[in-house]
Scaffold this active site. Structure first.
Site: not given
Ligand code: NDP
Ligand code: 2IT
Length: 451
Positions: A93, A114, A129, A168-169
């Site tokens: 995730k 993360q 990621k 998103g990022d």
């Protein structure tokens, strides 16, 4: 190798050797290993089964070509990445980042962070990621769509609501998520809502996900301020960036009675001593996609813009600093300026925005410092709530979702605070976050055997 336990030094040396030319990844691993000395001293079994070595090695790394056709009919090539870092706690995730600076080392550092962040949320999610060196700036809507579709034509085979769930990022918001999810749905002939988070409400998104990272960071800082018997009320706050995380940090700080006097983008920063007018900022950034200097131009007298090469936003005196743009945006020198001007708390909205030197300056000065993997975990935690709603085909109210977010942030704060105390470093949230995140992931990995 400074400050790293002797037994852990060969692990870092190996990471540096194996991942040559990836300074951000080395930096992220260095910071976590610095904290783990206290763990292996107390619980040497964490050195068994190469647990720490395994945690530093991504389970899978996918790198692929993304060809697409621009509006002039020219073929463009970008590079796509997905690093599936750790699935001991659940499906991979983590977000997707579109920015020209993206490379495998950056995605690896983000995936590593993360993994611990997701563990801290207490939700059943592993760490991953992805992204691309694609630059969304100046692209037409049609170009963005073709790019997202081409990316997903390759990436879809590696995803799944029980396998890997992007969001998103930087450079990836609702629009991009819509195009990527749409192409995934088409290729799989399957409406698998839980394969993406950060979706629009209309097709399975969660209320409060847009706000979650910024709100969450603000809740975390509020909890830190409470430990010293104070609050946001009447405090001067500087928030860097003016994207998703920055905007919703500003919104919540204002709700709590703080005054945000400066924000920025990559071109420079604006100072508005009367307090940033959020509706105007949202119009400039969310609707028109303009540069931050536009804010000063539209406000006129008393508000000024300083270009990025002329000064640092961290020279603006404040009580609370919330770096919410990108990695290594706040240097040791910036931290010294903030401390000199009396900053009392720092909450990292971005991932790894403070350099190691900056963190040292804050900790030495007794500033309350919340590292990104704890402070900005509200975004991914709410993503996990979105997955939960998708799995049960439910849709919660804003209030219900925000209440869960607030409780999760309080839980992360208290876990970091207590863990730091337990390991002999009261008030050190860096240590608390790294240790608590590590222990949860490593314990699970141990139980799952050598895989
Ligand atoms: P956005 O794309 O919405 O906004 C990014 C902001 O940061 C923009 O103002 C951008 O300016 C600025 N910025 C980006 N790169 C640079 C750079 N190299 N130098 C200077 N400024 C830069 O992204 P988000 O708000 O989503 O992300 C911000 C940070 O928060 C990132 O570190 C991200 O990893 C982290 N984060 C995001 C979460 C989320 O849910 N979105 C969750 C947890 C962490 P410009 O427009 O000029 O490029
Ligand atoms: O860095 C992050 O935590 C994010 N960009 C959000 C990840 C997610 O899956 O919601």
């Amino acid at each position: 190798m400074k400050n790293i336990d002797e037994k852990l030094q060969p692990i870092l040396a190996q990471v540096i050797r194996r991942n040559a030319g990836e300074p951000e990844f080395h930096q992220a691993v260095h910071e976590v290993l610095e904290s783990l000395g206290r763990v292996v001293a107390k619980q040497p079994h964490f050195l068994d089964q190469a647990l720490i070595e395994r945690i530093c090695e991504p389970e899978r790394q996918i790198i692929f070509r993304i060809p697409w056709v621009d509006d002039h009919g020219h073929v463009q090539i970008n590079r796509g990445f997905r690093v599936q870092f750790n699935s001991a706690l659940g499906p991979y995730k983590g977000g997707m980042r579109f920015h020209p600076s993206v490379n495998v080392g950056i995605i690896k550092f983000l995936g590593f962070e993360q993994t611990f962040k997701n563990a801290l949320t207490g939700m059943p999610i592993g760490g991953g990621k992805g992204g691309s060196d694609f630059d969304p700036k100046g692209k037409s809507d049609a170009e963005i769509m073709r790019f997202c579709q081409s990316l997903m034509t390759e990436l879809h085979r590696h995803l799944g609501d029980q396998t890997d769930v992007p969001a998103g990022d930087i450079g990836v918001g609702r629009r991009e998520i819509g195009y990527m999810f749409g192409q995934y749905k088409r290729l799989n002939n399957r409406f698998e809502a839980g394969v993406f988070t950060g979706k629009a409400l209309a097709y399975g998104g969660s209320r409060a996900r847009t706000e979650a990272t910024g709100y969450g960071n603000t809740y975390f800082v509020q909890a830190m301020l409470q430990t010293r018997g104070t609050s946001f009320d009447g405090k001067k706050v500087v928030v860097s960036g003016s994207g998703n995380v920055a905007i919703y940090s500003i919104e919540k700080v204002q709700f709590f009675g703080g005054k945000v006097i400066a924000c920025s983008d990559s071109t420079g920063y604006v100072v508005d001593e009367n307090g940033i007018e959020l509706a105007l900022l949202k119009d400039i950034k969310e609707v028109r996609r303009e540069r931050i200097s536009e804010y000063a131009r539209r406000k006129g007298a008393g508000v000024y813009f300083i270009a990025a090469d002329k000064g640092s936003i961290w020279d603006v005196a404040c009580d609370v600093a919330m770096p919410s743009a990108t990695q290594n945006e706040l240097s040791g020198k910036d931290a010294a300026a903030l401390v000199k001007n009396g900053v009392m708390a720092v909450g990292e909205g971005a991932n790894m925005p403070s350099t190691p030197e900056a963190i040292r300056v804050f900790l030495d000065a007794g500033v309350m410092f919340a590292p990104g993997k704890a402070a900005n975990a509200g975004g991914v935690a709410t993503s996990a709530l979105e997955m939960q709603q998708n799995a049960s085909r439910d849709s919660w109210t804003f209030e219900q979702t925000e209440m869960r977010l607030a409780a999760i942030m309080r839980g992360i704060h208290d876990t970091c605070h207590q863990t730091a105390e337990e390991y002999g470093a009261p008030g050190n949230y860096v240590l608390g976050a790294n240790i608590a995140g590590f222990v949860r992931v490593a314990e699970s990995m141990r139980m799952l055997g050598v895989i």
